[in-house]
Design an enzyme around this catalytic site. Sequence first.
Site, PDB file in Angstrom:
ATOM      1  N   LYS A 256       0.831  -1.204   0.000  1.00 51.05           N
ATOM      2  CA  LYS A 256       0.000   0.000   0.000  1.00 51.05           C
ATOM      3  C   LYS A 256       0.869   1.258   0.000  1.00 51.05           C
ATOM      4  O   LYS A 256       0.617   2.197  -0.760  1.00 51.05           O
ATOM      5  CB  LYS A 256      -0.937   0.018   1.214  1.00 51.05           C
TER       6      LYS A 256
ATOM      7  N   ASP B   6      -6.638   1.251   1.309  1.00 51.50           N
ATOM      8  CA  ASP B   6      -6.678   1.318   2.764  1.00 51.50           C
ATOM      9  C   ASP B   6      -8.088   0.943   3.206  1.00 51.50           C
ATOM     10  O   ASP B   6      -8.910   0.493   2.400  1.00 51.50           O
ATOM     11  CB  ASP B   6      -6.288   2.720   3.255  1.00 51.50           C
TER      12      ASP B   6
END
Length: 213
Positions: free
Chosen positions: A123, A141
């Site tokens: 991420k 997220d």
Amino acid sequence: MTTSVSEKIAFIEKALSVIWPNPKSELNFESPFQLLVATIMAAQATDKKVNELTAVLFKAAPDAASMSRMDVEDIRTIIRPINYYNNKAKNILAMSRRLVDEFGGEVPASREALESLPGVGRKTANVVLGNAFGIPAMPVDTHVHRVSNRIGLCKTSKPEETEEALVKVIPEEKLIDFHHYLLLHGRYTCKAKKPECANCAIREICEWPEKTL
């Protein structure tokens, strides 16, 4: 209302681009290195708090070379107000030293190289690729995962599955903006506990059975 995924994407873009005509990260940064540090710090922390702390941290060490010379205790002291500050301080220092030793102090524009750095997962790498280098990526997220599943862009249980699903249906040239649309919509409207469905600009195409109108 039954809507195809491509129709949803067009609807979302039209509706949310009015609210966020220039969608971008809410983290403050002036370089890829500063974005990388801020993103590492932002895990389980708000962007607002991270921005408060990086204002102090980047004044002391604005780049990898200066950060690599800091004492871990000094970094730890500055970022103490956020969760997991101890591990984050260690990773920021180790990551900075790796950048100096192996990459000439510059953040690499490669997913593989980014993910080889201490404290950098998929991420975080995606955030840096998209926001610092303009390379199409879809960081997922909790907000992006939640919104994507509620509105029906995908039906997934894990963030990595969500990323894979979104990359398949969202045109590559729209990925960076769509990441921000979904994140900001989740942060301010489609909240986890008290979603503001009445104020939702895309409620018309939302498939969430618990939505309220």
